[in-house]
Write a protein that holds these residues in place. Structure first.
Motif, PDB file in Angstrom:
ATOM      1  N   PHE A 284      -4.345   0.304   4.233  1.00 34.73           N
ATOM      2  CA  PHE A 284      -4.898   1.479   3.555  1.00 34.73           C
ATOM      3  C   PHE A 284      -4.852   2.694   4.480  1.00 34.73           C
ATOM      4  O   PHE A 284      -4.420   3.779   4.088  1.00 34.73           O
ATOM      5  CB  PHE A 284      -6.338   1.204   3.105  1.00 34.73           C
ATOM      6  CG  PHE A 284      -7.041   2.420   2.582  1.00 34.73           C
ATOM      7  CD1 PHE A 284      -6.779   2.899   1.309  1.00 34.73           C
ATOM      8  CD2 PHE A 284      -7.957   3.106   3.369  1.00 34.73           C
ATOM      9  CE1 PHE A 284      -7.417   4.034   0.823  1.00 34.73           C
ATOM     10  CE2 PHE A 284      -8.603   4.239   2.899  1.00 34.73           C
ATOM     11  CZ  PHE A 284      -8.335   4.702   1.620  1.00 34.73           C
TER      12      PHE A 284
ATOM     13  N   MET B 249      -0.035   3.745  -3.115  1.00 35.21           N
ATOM     14  CA  MET B 249      -0.677   5.044  -2.865  1.00 35.21           C
ATOM     15  C   MET B 249       0.094   6.229  -3.466  1.00 35.21           C
ATOM     16  O   MET B 249      -0.535   7.085  -4.089  1.00 35.21           O
ATOM     17  CB  MET B 249      -0.936   5.232  -1.375  1.00 35.21           C
ATOM     18  CG  MET B 249      -1.979   4.264  -0.833  1.00 35.21           C
ATOM     19  SD  MET B 249      -3.603   4.442  -1.582  1.00 35.21           S
ATOM     20  CE  MET B 249      -4.286   5.661  -0.473  1.00 35.21           C
TER      21      MET B 249
ATOM     22  N   ALA C  76      -9.966   6.451   6.861  1.00 37.95           N
ATOM     23  CA  ALA C  76      -8.878   5.698   7.489  1.00 37.95           C
ATOM     24  C   ALA C  76      -8.985   5.767   9.009  1.00 37.95           C
ATOM     25  O   ALA C  76      -8.793   4.757   9.702  1.00 37.95           O
ATOM     26  CB  ALA C  76      -7.536   6.248   7.023  1.00 37.95           C
TER      27      ALA C  76
ATOM     28  N   PHE D   1       0.827  -1.210   0.000  1.00 38.72           N
ATOM     29  CA  PHE D   1       0.000   0.000   0.000  1.00 38.72           C
ATOM     30  C   PHE D   1       0.864   1.264   0.000  1.00 38.72           C
ATOM     31  O   PHE D   1       0.496   2.251  -0.634  1.00 38.72           O
ATOM     32  CB  PHE D   1      -0.975  -0.004   1.174  1.00 38.72           C
ATOM     33  CG  PHE D   1      -2.277  -0.663   0.829  1.00 38.72           C
ATOM     34  CD1 PHE D   1      -3.369   0.093   0.441  1.00 38.72           C
ATOM     35  CD2 PHE D   1      -2.392  -2.044   0.856  1.00 38.72           C
ATOM     36  CE1 PHE D   1      -4.564  -0.516   0.103  1.00 38.72           C
ATOM     37  CE2 PHE D   1      -3.581  -2.662   0.518  1.00 38.72           C
ATOM     38  CZ  PHE D   1      -4.672  -1.910   0.140  1.00 38.72           C
TER      39      PHE D   1
END
Length: 182
Positions: free
Chosen positions: A109, A53, A76, A49
């Protein structure tokens, strides 16, 4: 050393701090049950991730930008509060905590939202090698998360069930810090 490698290592170290805290909390809660395969699996998720990202931020800069940052930060934080709350609830019921695929993805995430913003910065600053820089960020995050898992697991083996409570508090604290940041 090329700029993209140095920049990726420096950025990766800074961006990996949330993943470090979360991986330590997970491993402390898992204790002796959190074995090397689980550590590698979790660290891989955090590293993946942290790679994806900034790469996504680079390519989606014109489409999302700041809107994603605010909405993503809130989402988040909510995910981390839910997972931290679950850890506290499991501790209260005196059950062992297991982290499945979806909670792990949610935590990976949640800890990588700021990496998206870094990717937006790559696009705005005309970064020459955003994918290579993102790859270094992901690799650095993997190793930092793995170190967190190893440390957290060792602490969890000796401290026992109280680490589940501490781990839940850590996740909720990270979420609140993220919500209060602007």
């Amino acid at each position: 050393m090329p700029d993209w490698c140095f920049n990726g290592a420096v950025l990766g170290t800074g961006l990996a701090m949330d993943a470090l805290a979360v991986s330590m909390a997970m491993a402390m809660a898992g204790g002796a049950k959190f074995k090397l395969p689980e550590m590698i699996y979790a660290s891989s998720a955090f590293g993946l991730f942290q790679f994806l990202m900034p790469a996504a931020g680079t390519f989606l800069c014109g489409l999302a930008g700041a809107d994603f940052q605010d909405g993503g930060r809130i989402a988040a934080s909510v995910l981390l509060i839910i997972i931290g709350g679950k850890m506290l609830f499991e501790k209260k019921l005196d059950r062992s905590v297991r982290f499945g695929f979806l909670p792990l993805i949610a935590m990976a995430f949640a800890t990588s939202i700021d990496a998206f913003v870094v990717g937006v910065g790559f696009s705005l600053s005309k970064c020459q090698e955003p994918i290579l820089t993102s790859a270094v960020i992901g690799i650095v995050t993997f190793f930092i998360s793995l170190a967190g898992c190893l440390t957290g697991s060792a602490v969890g083996r000796y401290a026992g069930g109280s680490c589940t409570f501490f781990g839940g508090i850590v996740l909720i604290a990270i979420a609140l810090k993220s919500l209060l940041q602007h």
